[in-house]
Design a protein around this motif. Structure first.
Motif, PDB file in Angstrom:
ATOM      1  N   ALA A   2       0.820  -1.209   0.000  1.00  0.00           N
ATOM      2  CA  ALA A   2       0.000   0.000   0.000  1.00  0.00           C
ATOM      3  C   ALA A   2       0.853   1.257   0.000  1.00  0.00           C
ATOM      4  N   CYS A   3       2.004   1.224   0.630  1.00  0.00           N
ATOM      5  CA  CYS A   3       2.878   2.387   0.641  1.00  0.00           C
ATOM      6  C   CYS A   3       4.309   1.894   0.725  1.00  0.00           C
ATOM      7  N   ARG A   4       5.235   2.777   0.490  1.00  0.00           N
ATOM      8  CA  ARG A   4       6.644   2.407   0.514  1.00  0.00           C
ATOM      9  C   ARG A   4       7.284   3.117   1.706  1.00  0.00           C
ATOM     10  N   PRO A   5       7.452   2.423   2.820  1.00  0.00           N
ATOM     11  CA  PRO A   5       7.999   3.085   4.010  1.00  0.00           C
ATOM     12  C   PRO A   5       9.464   3.482   3.820  1.00  0.00           C
ATOM     13  N   GLU A   6       9.867   4.432   4.592  1.00  0.00           N
ATOM     14  CA  GLU A   6      11.272   4.813   4.682  1.00  0.00           C
ATOM     15  C   GLU A   6      12.047   3.710   5.396  1.00  0.00           C
ATOM     16  N   PRO A 236       5.480  -6.481   4.124  1.00  0.00           N
ATOM     17  CA  PRO A 236       4.262  -6.139   3.371  1.00  0.00           C
ATOM     18  C   PRO A 236       3.098  -5.751   4.264  1.00  0.00           C
ATOM     19  N   GLU A 237       2.943  -6.421   5.421  1.00  0.00           N
ATOM     20  CA  GLU A 237       1.859  -6.082   6.333  1.00  0.00           C
ATOM     21  C   GLU A 237       2.063  -4.701   6.941  1.00  0.00           C
ATOM     22  N   LEU A 238       3.285  -4.381   7.315  1.00  0.00           N
ATOM     23  CA  LEU A 238       3.563  -3.060   7.883  1.00  0.00           C
ATOM     24  C   LEU A 238       3.286  -1.973   6.854  1.00  0.00           C
ATOM     25  N   ALA A 239       3.648  -2.250   5.605  1.00  0.00           N
ATOM     26  CA  ALA A 239       3.367  -1.277   4.535  1.00  0.00           C
ATOM     27  C   ALA A 239       1.868  -1.129   4.320  1.00  0.00           C
ATOM     28  N   ARG A 240       1.154  -2.243   4.345  1.00  0.00           N
ATOM     29  CA  ARG A 240      -0.305  -2.188   4.153  1.00  0.00           C
ATOM     30  C   ARG A 240      -0.972  -1.367   5.245  1.00  0.00           C
ATOM     31  N   ILE A 241      -0.497  -1.519   6.479  1.00  0.00           N
ATOM     32  CA  ILE A 241      -1.069  -0.789   7.607  1.00  0.00           C
ATOM     33  C   ILE A 241      -0.807   0.713   7.470  1.00  0.00           C
ATOM     34  N   GLY A 242       0.261   1.053   6.757  1.00  0.00           N
ATOM     35  CA  GLY A 242       0.574   2.468   6.560  1.00  0.00           C
ATOM     36  C   GLY A 242       1.679   2.979   7.452  1.00  0.00           C
ATOM     37  N   ILE A 243       2.537   2.079   7.945  1.00  0.00           N
ATOM     38  CA  ILE A 243       3.685   2.504   8.741  1.00  0.00           C
ATOM     39  C   ILE A 243       4.637   3.282   7.840  1.00  0.00           C
TER      40      ILE A 243
END
Length: 854
Positions: A2-6, A236-243
């Protein structure tokens, strides 16, 4: 995803910083020699800051400075100077723990971003909201949260219409205690973990005492030493959550470790991870006490702490088959042996209790030969293996590998060239006029467009004129300058000619004019330049004084009697204090009870017994789904609440008078100001991280009647999500299937010095290990009174009713001036089985330090 965390990597020194960048970190965090929670790291110096930040920014990488400690009163001016230097060096953000430091930074360097450290113990949306209100733009969440918890926090933040990016640790060492709430090093050795001085008592062996008897746990000795965190599989789960940011722990680790670990998480984020087994091997050879996802995939107390070791293990190599003469051993190997690899074998512990810990033997593989399908005969060096106690089946661990070390040493030392900053140029020309080369959007100091002109006038072209292709080829020759030609706008009339040599001279002239104007590739790569004057020292002092000026003057009335509050942990203790009647110095009582059903009874039997009434308090930690733990407190309708976290501040302050506990970590007048002004607390208990002199400094520079001091307590050592009752007294995984052995057993942990420390479980099944030796500050009582302190607290633990009454009477005599403090100390030494300690409140540690001028 969902997003690409730093991806945020650690840097304890220059080598580690360069390794992090070379391996794909988007940002790095580091400390200087002051005010950071890893004082044992090599760290950078304050003077290094401009060079560090310029180096990072030239490569498009952000740099965050750790100021993740509590700040004491006499350090506010020093830390204000550091804030200004961070601002001047263009540090991208500060990672902070102290709320007082947040207030100071907002006044002093308002456009310098603040990130709330995991040391703030943020476990819920209420904690995020408090950090945001204090000026933090990002929050590092507590490591104890699960993926479900993090998703709940994100949902709750949306309901609050609060957009605060969250950061989560994904790799490295796990503390068994909540960060910011561990007082073990302070209590046992006056080395505060909240000051970067952690002595790592969690990595030591303990004996498990159940109902007065030592429990045989086999090879388990290290009961408080969690395995390391390795969460690459849940990226992938952390990215999906929006971290927003994934953080790697390791400022005490080598550059090779930083390179190897950062590489794994870079590839995980890019979706190009290969064989999971090779990934695990890469990570385990860097450093491993055993790897797992910590709390992220759910709480499993038995899995979190293996208990058999507390230091680096590396990957499993296999197991011992037998020992041969002349130093050879035979192993069943999971990994094909290579010359030069280091291995250790675990020798079973003999009888004699927890401190007969397993012995290790090992060395480097000097020779190997196959002895079966998966068996190898190995000769270790440099000396023969001490085979005493070695038994078939003993585990073998791979602790080092030359090929791994060579690979990651080379990768860590790989150079990362600076990024090339984009240039947008304009070319103008007419026949008979000079060619003009202008940097678009830039101006000279005189306000004119930043431009250069050719010495030679333009002529009509006879064949090939100055077309786009030729101009881009010559003006784009910027290799080695840090610039690259991104756009070229042409304003040319007709077919024009200028020799190539003149074009080259024009390009060089523009680069020189840009340098003269202070334009550099590094500055162009930064998202924004900070502007405004740097506050002078006098201005910084004035800002601190203006913050203090929001307090009423400290005109303590020394004629007012000292007042005593007692914290009880059982109804029996409460009933014993009620029996004292009017013959007591007690102002009020706080009931800290594990069973919610006892709260109403406590309020009912104690209502009206003391002038300040009966107060209640709840657990130190509230997770995202634990708002229900506050409901029994509210239904009991006490005279007030002792609050311990942000959730309690939000919910309880609206219902009754509230005071803050020492878990709020108030260590300076500005953090005290935050809780008095922002939350309207009546008073706050000073942090237990303060020694006596620091406590006196705080009192002298604050309204001392708004402070409270714990005069006697069994200091809480570890406050932890990990439950030893579940892990060691049940076959369950968490509170849902453990059978609640905490309600039927008494547990102590005995340390190497023979002290037995009581273990308690709270309403949320979190465990607190209390120091078996009580700390008393009674000898320092006269010094405290001289600074205007008048509110004191006794925290009871496991005393029965008679012991509770005896202790209250004893301290009442001292508070009332009827018994010398030294005599109270002497009697406490006699009455306590383990004696008492002065700890950080030793009277001889107080000096005549002058207060900060108002």
């Amino acid at each position: 995803m969902a997003c690409r965390p730093e991806l945020l990597a650690p840097a304890g020194d220059w080598d580690a910083l360069k390794a992090a960048v070379a391996s794909g970190a988007d940002a790095v965090y580091f400390g200087v020699e002051l005010f950071n929670a890893r004082l044992r790291a090599e760290n950078f110096s304050v003077q290094d800051l401009p060079e560090v930040m310029n180096w990072l920014h030239a490569r498009g990488v952000k740099g965050f400075l750790t100021l993740n400690v509590l700040v004491f009163t006499d350090e506010l001016e020093q830390v204000s100077e550091l804030l200004v230097k961070c601002w001047s060096a263009e540090v991208d953000a500060l990672i902070v723990q102290d709320l007082g430091l947040c207030l100071l930074a907002q006044e002093l360097v308002p456009n310098l971003a603040l990130h709330a450290s995991t040391q703030m113990s943020v476990t819920s949306s209420a904690g995020v909201a408090q950090a945001a209100a204090a000026g933090c733009e990002r929050v590092v969440m507590a490591r104890e949260l699960t993926l479900n918890d993090l998703e709940r926090v994100q949902h709750q933040l949306k309901q609050r219409q609060l957009d605060v990016p969250l950061e989560v640790f994904v790799h490295g060492a796990l503390c068994v205690a909540y960060s910011g709430q561990c007082l073990t090093s302070e209590s046992l050795g006056q080395r505060s973990a909240n000051r970067g001085e952690c002595a790592q008592a969690c990595r030591l062996p303990y004996q498990f005492i159940v109902d007065g008897e030592e429990r045989d746990l086999g090879a388990q000795r290290y009961l408080l030493s969690p395995q390391d965190l390795a969460a690459w599989s849940v990226i992938p789960e952390l990215a999906r959550i929006g971290i927003s940011s994934l953080k790697i722990e390791g400022r005490l680790k080598s550059a090779t470790y930083v390179a190897a670990v950062t590489d794994v998480y870079r590839r995980a984020l890019d979706g190009v991870l290969d064989d999971p087994e090779s990934v695990r091997l890469q990570l385990e050879l860097g450093f491993s006490r055993g790897l797992g996802t910590g709390w992220l995939e759910g709480i499993d107390h038995a899995e979190l702490v293996d208990g058999r070791w507390s230091k680096k293990r590396g990957p499993s190599f296999g197991c011992l088959v037998k020992v041969h003469p002349r130093g050879w051993i035979e192993v069943e190997a999971e990994i094909e042996p290579q010359r030069g690899q280091g291995i250790v074998l675990e020798v079973a512990a003999g009888e004699g209790g927890a401190f007969q810990i397993p012995r290790e033997v090992g060395g480097r593989i000097m020779e190997s030969e196959r002895s079966g399908p998966a068996c190898w005969r190995l000769k270790l060096g440099p000396s023969r293996v001490d085979a005493r106690g070695l038994l078939p089946g003993a585990p073998v661990w791979l602790t080092s590998d030359p090929q791994w070390h060579s690979t990651w040493t080379r990768r860590a030392g790989r150079q990362t060239p600076p990024q090339e900053a984009p240039l947008s140029l304009v070319v103008r020309g007419r026949i008979g006029e000079p060619l003009v080369l202008e940097l678009e959007g830039a101006h000279s100091s005189g306000g004119q467009p930043l431009a250069v002109v050719s010495e030679r006038l333009l002529e009509p072209a006879k064949d090939h004129g100055l077309d786009r292709e030729r101009l881009e080829a010559q003006l784009g020759r910027l290799g080695g300058t840090g610039w690259r030609l991104e756009t070229l706008h042409l304003d040319l009339s007709g077919s024009l000619f200028l020799p190539i040599g003149d074009l080259n001279r024009l390009r060089r002239a523009l680069l020189q004019a840009m340098a003269d104007a202070g334009l550099s590739p590094v500055n162009r790569l930064k998202s924004q330049r900070r502007c405004g004057a740097i506050p002078s020292r006098a201005e910084r002092q004035q800002l601190i004084r203006s913050c203090y000026g929001r307090f009423p003057a400290n005109t303590a009335d020394h004629t007012q009697a000292a007042r005593l509050t007692v914290l009880v942990r059982s109804l029996d203790q409460l009933k014993g204090l009620i029996e004292l009647g009017d013959d007591t110095p007690i102002e009020g009582v706080i009931a800290d009870l594990e069973q919610p059903r006892e709260l109403k009874e406590a309020v009912a039997i104690a209502r009206g017994c003391w002038s300040d009434g009966i107060w209640l308090t709840g657990p130190k930690v509230t997770r995202p789904n634990e708002g229900w733990t506050l409901d029994p407190l509210l239904r009991a309708k006490p005279d007030g609440f002792l609050v311990r976290n942000a959730d309690q501040l939000e919910r309880l302050c609206e219902s009754a008078p509230c005071r803050g506990d020492f878990s709020l970590n108030v260590a300076n007048p500005l953090s005290l100001l935050w809780f008095l002004e922002h939350w309207g607390l009546q008073r706050v208990t000073a942090s237990c991280d303060l020694n006596l002199q620091q406590l006196l400094d705080l009192a002298e520079n604050s309204p001392s009647d708004r402070l409270e001091v714990v005069l006697h307590q069994h200091m809480p050592l570890f406050h932890m999500e990990h439950c030893l009752f579940c892990a060691l007294l049940s076959d369950g995984h968490d509170h849902t299937d453990c059978g609640r052995p905490c309600e039927s057993h008494t547990v102590l942990l005995k340390d190497r010095s023979g002290v037995e420390h009581p273990l308690r479980a709270d309403l949320g099944c979190r465990n607190t290990l209390f120091n078996g030796t009580a700390q008393t500050g009674i000898e320092a009582f006269p010094a405290m009174r001289s600074r205007g302190l008048r509110h004191f607290r006794l925290d009871l633990l496991d005393e029965d009713a008679e012991d509770a009454k005896r202790r209250v009477r004893l301290y009442g005599e001292a508070l009332g001036g009827r018994m010398p403090s030294a005599e109270v100390w002497r009697r406490e030494q006699i009455e306590h089985r383990l004696g008492v300690t002065r700890g950080s409140l030793r009277a001889d540690r107080a000096q005549g330090t002058p207060s900060i001028s108002r």
